[in-house]
Design a protein around this motif. Sequence first.
Motif, mmCIF file in Angstrom:
data_model
loop_
_atom_site.group_PDB
_atom_site.id
_atom_site.type_symbol
_atom_site.label_atom_id
_atom_site.label_comp_id
_atom_site.label_asym_id
_atom_site.label_seq_id
_atom_site.Cartn_x
_atom_site.Cartn_y
_atom_site.Cartn_z
ATOM 1 N N ARG A 12 -55.760 21.456 0.297
ATOM 2 C CA ARG A 12 -54.348 21.113 0.367
ATOM 3 C C ARG A 12 -53.839 20.908 -1.055
ATOM 4 O O ARG A 12 -54.311 20.023 -1.763
ATOM 5 C CB ARG A 12 -54.089 19.849 1.190
ATOM 6 N N LEU A 13 -52.909 21.750 -1.427
ATOM 7 C CA LEU A 13 -52.263 21.627 -2.726
ATOM 8 C C LEU A 13 -51.014 20.777 -2.582
ATOM 9 O O LEU A 13 -50.316 20.848 -1.579
ATOM 10 C CB LEU A 13 -51.898 22.997 -3.287
ATOM 11 N N SER A 14 -50.738 19.984 -3.609
ATOM 12 C CA SER A 14 -49.544 19.156 -3.642
ATOM 13 C C SER A 14 -48.728 19.491 -4.875
ATOM 14 O O SER A 14 -49.281 19.913 -5.904
ATOM 15 C CB SER A 14 -49.914 17.669 -3.686
ATOM 16 N N CYS A 15 -47.446 19.283 -4.761
ATOM 17 C CA CYS A 15 -46.545 19.479 -5.897
ATOM 18 C C CYS A 15 -45.554 18.328 -5.901
ATOM 19 O O CYS A 15 -44.712 18.238 -4.996
ATOM 20 C CB CYS A 15 -45.833 20.816 -5.787
ATOM 21 N N ALA A 16 -45.680 17.455 -6.886
ATOM 22 C CA ALA A 16 -44.786 16.313 -7.023
ATOM 23 C C ALA A 16 -43.629 16.679 -7.938
ATOM 24 O O ALA A 16 -43.848 17.158 -9.062
ATOM 25 C CB ALA A 16 -45.556 15.128 -7.578
ATOM 26 N N ALA A 17 -42.425 16.430 -7.451
ATOM 27 C CA ALA A 17 -41.227 16.814 -8.193
ATOM 28 C C ALA A 17 -40.469 15.594 -8.692
ATOM 29 O O ALA A 17 -40.467 14.544 -8.049
ATOM 30 C CB ALA A 17 -40.316 17.647 -7.293
ATOM 31 N N SER A 18 -39.841 15.750 -9.836
ATOM 32 C CA SER A 18 -38.961 14.716 -10.372
ATOM 33 C C SER A 18 -37.835 15.378 -11.150
ATOM 34 O O SER A 18 -37.938 16.552 -11.535
ATOM 35 C CB SER A 18 -39.731 13.743 -11.272
ATOM 36 N N GLY A 19 -36.753 14.612 -11.351
ATOM 37 C CA GLY A 19 -35.649 15.138 -12.126
ATOM 38 C C GLY A 19 -34.673 15.987 -11.353
ATOM 39 O O GLY A 19 -33.823 16.659 -11.944
ATOM 40 N N GLN A 24 -34.982 16.292 -17.144
ATOM 41 C CA GLN A 24 -35.151 17.656 -16.676
ATOM 42 C C GLN A 24 -36.112 17.668 -15.498
ATOM 43 O O GLN A 24 -36.809 16.696 -15.235
ATOM 44 C CB GLN A 24 -35.679 18.569 -17.792
ATOM 45 N N VAL A 25 -36.152 18.804 -14.814
ATOM 46 C CA VAL A 25 -37.006 18.931 -13.650
ATOM 47 C C VAL A 25 -38.464 19.035 -14.092
ATOM 48 O O VAL A 25 -38.794 19.775 -15.026
ATOM 49 C CB VAL A 25 -36.620 20.167 -12.826
ATOM 50 N N GLN A 26 -39.290 18.272 -13.414
ATOM 51 C CA GLN A 26 -40.740 18.374 -13.639
ATOM 52 C C GLN A 26 -41.429 18.585 -12.302
ATOM 53 O O GLN A 26 -41.129 17.874 -11.333
ATOM 54 C CB GLN A 26 -41.287 17.122 -14.312
ATOM 55 N N LEU A 27 -42.337 19.543 -12.267
ATOM 56 C CA LEU A 27 -43.127 19.824 -11.091
ATOM 57 C C LEU A 27 -44.598 19.766 -11.496
ATOM 58 O O LEU A 27 -45.001 20.437 -12.453
ATOM 59 C CB LEU A 27 -42.790 21.206 -10.532
ATOM 60 N N VAL A 28 -45.372 18.981 -10.776
ATOM 61 C CA VAL A 28 -46.775 18.809 -11.125
ATOM 62 C C VAL A 28 -47.635 19.113 -9.908
ATOM 63 O O VAL A 28 -47.595 18.374 -8.904
ATOM 64 C CB VAL A 28 -47.056 17.380 -11.632
ATOM 65 N N GLU A 29 -48.404 20.195 -10.009
ATOM 66 C CA GLU A 29 -49.296 20.582 -8.912
ATOM 67 C C GLU A 29 -50.643 19.882 -9.042
ATOM 68 O O GLU A 29 -51.085 19.549 -10.153
ATOM 69 C CB GLU A 29 -49.544 22.098 -8.893
ATOM 70 N N SER A 30 -51.282 19.699 -7.917
ATOM 71 C CA SER A 30 -52.624 19.145 -7.902
ATOM 72 C C SER A 30 -53.326 19.631 -6.641
ATOM 73 O O SER A 30 -52.685 20.181 -5.731
ATOM 74 C CB SER A 30 -52.595 17.615 -7.950
ATOM 75 N N GLY A 31 -54.647 19.426 -6.607
ATOM 76 C CA GLY A 31 -55.400 19.749 -5.408
ATOM 77 C C GLY A 31 -56.228 21.012 -5.473
ATOM 78 O O GLY A 31 -56.971 21.310 -4.533
ATOM 79 N N GLY A 32 -56.102 21.764 -6.545
ATOM 80 C CA GLY A 32 -56.908 22.967 -6.663
ATOM 81 C C GLY A 32 -58.361 22.633 -6.947
ATOM 82 O O GLY A 32 -58.731 21.478 -7.138
ATOM 83 N N GLY A 33 -59.191 23.671 -6.953
ATOM 84 C CA GLY A 33 -60.602 23.468 -7.242
ATOM 85 C C GLY A 33 -61.440 24.641 -6.818
ATOM 86 O O GLY A 33 -60.914 25.710 -6.477
ATOM 87 N N LEU A 34 -62.744 24.433 -6.847
ATOM 88 C CA LEU A 34 -63.713 25.443 -6.435
ATOM 89 C C LEU A 34 -64.134 25.138 -5.002
ATOM 90 O O LEU A 34 -64.549 24.013 -4.699
ATOM 91 C CB LEU A 34 -64.921 25.408 -7.372
ATOM 92 N N VAL A 35 -64.035 26.140 -4.150
ATOM 93 C CA VAL A 35 -64.352 25.939 -2.742
ATOM 94 C C VAL A 35 -65.087 27.164 -2.234
ATOM 95 O O VAL A 35 -64.859 28.282 -2.715
ATOM 96 C CB VAL A 35 -63.075 25.652 -1.926
ATOM 97 N N GLN A 36 -65.956 26.970 -1.267
ATOM 98 C CA GLN A 36 -66.673 28.094 -0.669
ATOM 99 C C GLN A 36 -65.781 28.829 0.318
ATOM 100 O O GLN A 36 -64.872 28.236 0.923
ATOM 101 C CB GLN A 36 -67.925 27.599 0.043
ATOM 102 N N ALA A 37 -66.050 30.097 0.481
ATOM 103 C CA ALA A 37 -65.312 30.888 1.460
ATOM 104 C C ALA A 37 -65.401 30.231 2.829
ATOM 105 O O ALA A 37 -66.456 29.725 3.234
ATOM 106 C CB ALA A 37 -65.877 32.301 1.515
ATOM 107 N N GLY A 38 -64.256 30.212 3.513
ATOM 108 C CA GLY A 38 -64.177 29.562 4.814
ATOM 109 C C GLY A 38 -63.671 28.138 4.750
ATOM 110 O O GLY A 38 -63.328 27.550 5.779
ATOM 111 N N GLY A 39 -63.642 27.587 3.546
ATOM 112 C CA GLY A 39 -63.188 26.221 3.387
ATOM 113 C C GLY A 39 -61.681 26.111 3.373
ATOM 114 O O GLY A 39 -60.952 27.091 3.572
#
Length: 123
Positions: free
Chosen positions: A19-26, A1-16
């Motif tokens: 880059r979010l990534s989404c790896a797909a498979s299936g 089946q399709v799998q999507l896995v996001e990464s790259g989020g976090g806590l950042v100060q305003a103005g920063g």
Amino acid sequence: QVQLVESGGGLVQAGGSLRLSCAASGLTFSSYAMAWFRQAPGKEREFVGGISSGGHTYSTDSVKGRFTISRDNAKNTVYLQIESLNPEDTATYYCASSRLKTLTSSVADFPSWGQGTQVTVSS
């Protein structure tokens, strides 16, 4: 089946930036449009932009100029580059794969979703 896995989020100060990534498979990744949505606490899920199978990108007016979407078909990955982050960008960001080659903004056209990655922007 399709799998999507996001990464790259976090806590950042305003103005920063992030880059979010989404790896797909299936799935045959290159054949489908991909999109990014976000959902802030207490708000509905919001389409922010996406990219067609042919590489045509679109982002909503509210984020245009700050959000850039790209894809690497060799890596089965879609990216969301976010610049000049502000506290209103705080949300869980989801990637989704479309059932179509062309990009739409309707949730109904996206049968597969990732688990989301949290972006928190401090002022």
